[in-house]
Design a protein around this motif. Structure first.
Motif, PDB file in Angstrom:
ATOM      1  N   TYR A  43     -41.165 -25.003  77.356  1.00 43.30           N
ATOM      2  CA  TYR A  43     -41.058 -24.934  75.891  1.00 43.30           C
ATOM      3  C   TYR A  43     -42.459 -24.946  75.274  1.00 43.30           C
ATOM      4  CZ  TYR A  43     -39.514 -25.630  71.125  1.00 43.30           C
ATOM      5  OH  TYR A  43     -39.309 -25.456  69.781  1.00 43.30           O
ATOM      6  N   PRO A  44     -42.704 -24.048  74.275  1.00 42.85           N
ATOM      7  CA  PRO A  44     -44.084 -23.833  73.812  1.00 42.85           C
ATOM      8  C   PRO A  44     -44.566 -24.682  72.643  1.00 42.85           C
ATOM      9  CG  PRO A  44     -42.665 -22.148  72.890  1.00 42.85           C
ATOM     10  CD  PRO A  44     -41.793 -23.017  73.752  1.00 42.85           C
ATOM     11  N   ALA A  45     -43.804 -25.682  72.198  1.00 45.83           N
ATOM     12  CA  ALA A  45     -44.199 -26.401  70.977  1.00 45.83           C
ATOM     13  C   ALA A  45     -43.868 -27.886  71.073  1.00 45.83           C
ATOM     14  CB  ALA A  45     -43.506 -25.777  69.764  1.00 45.83           C
ATOM     15  N   THR A  46     -44.321 -28.627  70.059  1.00 45.58           N
ATOM     16  CA  THR A  46     -44.071 -30.068  69.979  1.00 45.58           C
ATOM     17  C   THR A  46     -42.681 -30.359  69.433  1.00 45.58           C
ATOM     18  OG1 THR A  46     -46.397 -30.669  69.743  1.00 45.58           O
ATOM     19  CG2 THR A  46     -44.802 -32.180  68.764  1.00 45.58           C
ATOM     20  N   LEU A  47     -42.278 -29.627  68.416  1.00 44.64           N
ATOM     21  CA  LEU A  47     -40.978 -29.821  67.773  1.00 44.64           C
ATOM     22  C   LEU A  47     -40.043 -28.654  68.057  1.00 44.64           C
ATOM     23  CD1 LEU A  47     -42.134 -30.884  64.176  1.00 44.64           C
ATOM     24  CD2 LEU A  47     -41.429 -32.413  66.040  1.00 44.64           C
ATOM     25  N   CYS A  48     -38.741 -28.925  68.023  1.00 42.58           N
ATOM     26  CA  CYS A  48     -37.747 -27.866  67.860  1.00 42.58           C
ATOM     27  C   CYS A  48     -37.389 -27.863  66.373  1.00 42.58           C
ATOM     28  CB  CYS A  48     -36.502 -28.142  68.693  1.00 42.58           C
ATOM     29  SG  CYS A  48     -36.772 -28.111  70.472  1.00 42.58           S
ATOM     30  N   ILE A  49     -37.606 -26.724  65.721  1.00 43.38           N
ATOM     31  CA  ILE A  49     -37.348 -26.619  64.284  1.00 43.38           C
ATOM     32  C   ILE A  49     -36.349 -25.495  64.057  1.00 43.38           C
ATOM     33  CG2 ILE A  49     -38.350 -26.317  61.999  1.00 43.38           C
ATOM     34  CD1 ILE A  49     -40.968 -27.362  63.008  1.00 43.38           C
ATOM     35  N   SER A  50     -35.152 -25.876  63.645  1.00 41.93           N
ATOM     36  CA  SER A  50     -34.034 -24.934  63.576  1.00 41.93           C
ATOM     37  C   SER A  50     -33.548 -24.827  62.138  1.00 41.93           C
ATOM     38  CB  SER A  50     -32.914 -25.412  64.494  1.00 41.93           C
ATOM     39  OG  SER A  50     -33.437 -25.685  65.797  1.00 41.93           O
ATOM     40  N   VAL A  51     -33.688 -23.632  61.569  1.00 40.58           N
ATOM     41  CA  VAL A  51     -33.427 -23.418  60.146  1.00 40.58           C
ATOM     42  C   VAL A  51     -32.068 -22.727  59.938  1.00 40.58           C
ATOM     43  CG1 VAL A  51     -34.298 -22.355  58.018  1.00 40.58           C
ATOM     44  CG2 VAL A  51     -35.917 -23.224  59.732  1.00 40.58           C
ATOM     45  N   ASN A  52     -31.264 -23.291  59.035  1.00 42.84           N
ATOM     46  CA  ASN A  52     -29.994 -22.701  58.577  1.00 42.84           C
ATOM     47  C   ASN A  52     -28.995 -22.469  59.704  1.00 42.84           C
ATOM     48  OD1 ASN A  52     -30.972 -22.804  55.955  1.00 42.84           O
ATOM     49  ND2 ASN A  52     -31.825 -20.743  56.037  1.00 42.84           N
ATOM     50  N   ASP A  53     -28.830 -21.228  60.180  1.00 42.17           N
ATOM     51  CA  ASP A  53     -27.833 -20.950  61.212  1.00 42.17           C
ATOM     52  C   ASP A  53     -28.362 -21.207  62.617  1.00 42.17           C
ATOM     53  OD1 ASP A  53     -29.577 -18.733  60.983  1.00 42.17           O
ATOM     54  OD2 ASP A  53     -28.121 -17.422  61.970  1.00 42.17           O
TER      55      ASP A  53
END
Length: 256
Positions: free
Chosen positions: A63-73
């Motif tokens: 996984y390439p980032a610090t957070l999982c950021i999931s917007v809307n759908d």
């Protein structure tokens, strides 16, 4: 056999739970229209490292980032990008830490400015379903008692429960046994024992329960494009009442 954690291990997991909770609150300060999800990720990474830990998700299975950021759908596992948050968006922020050889994991779905009453209700019910699941996270119960309670409450309110993604045990590894689904049968599944540490994380959809994975190999979206909400806390199984290792209280102080 599913082993419970020692008091020393629980204390290390508590330190991680506190740090992920404070990291999410730090991110909460910056959630507003116009900020990119990549900038939020940068803020979280700097905060985690400044507190002597490393991001638990970064590099995890690639996984390439610090957070999982999931917007809307997007249900979960959204990769931070140059997308700028917009008025009316909802954004699930999932954070992991690694400190003293143990992991922390927590998630919260934020609103960006004003969102529709329909979406506000989805967030409220998802959060309430988490609370109801935690009430069942006590020694002597089974995983299915948590799972059934979450499913029953979400579906009673007209929502659907994602099947393919589940909560989990946590410790020296981000994902340990047992798996904690958000649907199931009361009285079934692994027995909950005192000292077991689990992450409970309802992922509840406004429309269909069906999901798909984007070509990026990570982002999970609802099949019908309707919003999804996600809340997660880490708890220790105890007799009578679960003990929380992560908290939303720091976030709520920011959002007041």
């Amino acid at each position: 056999m599913l082993l419970s954690k020692t008091d020393e291990e629980v204390e290390l997991l508590r330190q991680n739970g506190d740090l992920v909770s404070r990291t999410l609150a730090e991110v909460a300060k910056h959630i507003k229209p116009g900020i990119t999800t990549k900038k939020l990720d940068q803020i979280a990474e700097e905060f985690i490292r400044s507190n002597g830990a490393v991001p638990g998700f970064l590099g995890y299975s690639g996984y390439p980032a610090t957070l999982c950021i999931s917007v809307n759908d997007a249900v979960v596992h959204g990769i931070p990008s140059n997308y700028e948050l917009r008025e009316g968006d909802i954004v699930s922020v999932d954070c992991g830490t690694l400190l003293h050889g143990y992991y922390g994991d927590s998630a919260y779905t934020f609103t960006v400015g004003e969102v529709s009453p329909e979406v506000q209700r989805l967030l409220r019910v998802t959060r309430e379903s988490l609370e109801k699941g935690i009430e069942k996270a006590i020694a002597g119960n089974r995983v299915g008692d948590i799972s059934h309670t979450i499913q029953e409450y979400a579906e009673k309110n007209g929502y659907s429960v994602v099947r393919e993604l589940v909560g989990h045990g946590i410790g020296r590894h981000m994902h340990e046994k047992p798996e904690v689904p958000n649907y199931g049968v009361r009285g079934r599944g692994p027995k909950l024992v005192d000292g077991m540490v689990i992450c409970i994380e309802p992922m509840i959809n406004l429309g269909t329960k069906h999901i798909y994975q984007e070509p990026d190999g990570w982002t999970i979206r609802t099949q019908d494009g309707k919003p999804s909400a996600h809340f997660e806390l880490t708890v220790v199984i105890r007799k009578g009442k679960a003990e929380r290792l992560s908290t939303f209280s720091y976030i709520e102080e920011v959002l007041r």
